[in-house]
Design a protein around this motif. Sequence first.
Motif, PDB file in Angstrom:
ATOM      1  N   ASP A  12       0.786  -1.443   0.054  1.00 40.06           N
ATOM      2  CA  ASP A  12       0.031  -0.007   0.167  1.00 40.06           C
ATOM      3  C   ASP A  12       0.991   1.144   0.007  1.00 40.06           C
ATOM      4  OD1 ASP A  12      -1.568   2.290   1.269  1.00 40.06           O
ATOM      5  OD2 ASP A  12      -3.251   0.726   1.373  1.00 40.06           O
ATOM      6  N   MET A  43      -2.290  -3.465  -2.606  1.00 47.00           N
ATOM      7  CA  MET A  43      -3.303  -4.132  -1.717  1.00 47.00           C
ATOM      8  C   MET A  43      -4.274  -2.934  -0.664  1.00 47.00           C
ATOM      9  SD  MET A  43      -0.529  -5.776   0.778  1.00 47.00           S
ATOM     10  CE  MET A  43      -1.733  -6.903   1.974  1.00 47.00           C
ATOM     11  N   ASP A  44      -5.225  -3.303  -0.159  1.00 55.82           N
ATOM     12  CA  ASP A  44      -6.156  -2.319   0.562  1.00 55.82           C
ATOM     13  C   ASP A  44      -5.491  -2.350   1.903  1.00 55.82           C
ATOM     14  OD1 ASP A  44      -8.045  -0.854   1.647  1.00 55.82           O
ATOM     15  OD2 ASP A  44      -9.760  -2.082   1.385  1.00 55.82           O
ATOM     16  N   GLY A  47      -7.436   1.875   2.647  1.00 56.87           N
ATOM     17  CA  GLY A  47      -8.425   2.258   1.810  1.00 56.87           C
ATOM     18  C   GLY A  47      -9.432   3.293   2.260  1.00 56.87           C
ATOM     19  N   ALA A  96      -6.567   4.303  -2.182  1.00 57.47           N
ATOM     20  CA  ALA A  96      -6.866   3.870  -3.574  1.00 57.47           C
ATOM     21  C   ALA A  96      -6.843   4.589  -4.763  1.00 57.47           C
ATOM     22  CB  ALA A  96      -8.459   3.561  -3.350  1.00 57.47           C
ATOM     23  N   TYR A 169      -6.535  -5.938  -5.515  1.00 57.90           N
ATOM     24  CA  TYR A 169      -7.064  -6.369  -4.230  1.00 57.90           C
ATOM     25  C   TYR A 169      -7.840  -7.501  -3.990  1.00 57.90           C
ATOM     26  CZ  TYR A 169      -6.815  -1.161  -3.301  1.00 57.90           C
ATOM     27  OH  TYR A 169      -6.492   0.117  -3.041  1.00 57.90           O
TER      28      TYR A 169
END
Length: 219
Positions: A12, A43-44, A47, A96, A169
Amino acid sequence: MKSPLIIDYYTDVLCVWAWIAQRRVDELNHQLGENIEIRYHYMDIFGDVHNKINTQWQQKGKFEGFAKHVLKAASDYENAPVNADIWKSSKPTTSATSHQYLKAVELAYDANKSIDMALKFRQAFFIDALDISDVNVLNTLIEQAGLDIGIVNKTIADGRALAALMNNYQVAKQLSLQGSPSYIIDNGRQTLFGNVGYRVLLANVEERLKRPSNEASWC
């Protein structure tokens, strides 16, 4: 010629441990060169930043407490400078937006351009304390890198960049990745995550390079 060892690298962009890992990944590429291929994915973790901080850090000072944590985490790593204003005056709402733009750059240009842009996004946040959830900030950074923002935004407008991000994701969830950064080595034969030291990372990769792909590693 033998095919390179694949390392699927999930991060992230707002994660301080991925920022710290940047120098290690660069050195791994420098040392092993064509023997490895690092594929970058997202990857979250951040987010929904405000929900994350206001719940997970509710009893620990919220943004102020998290800011202190990040500064302390990075303080031992001279190659990972952190601006004292991040998570104080600079509070991105989500990672994001950056991730989507990085997938857009990858689609509009290629993976290498996206990797370079990811470093610029991280530097903008961790060093310059810019809000990299802001589309205007990202557009400026992309233009400063000499890329055509119109071509990049086209892949966002038609949904391809978002679809590519959602694939990242979803795969990260399917793999049950536990944190950022995560290293998936040799199609899942090994998984490392978190603040993995360079020597440990190098030893695990070199072990896989020595062994045939159909033999389980003893690491």
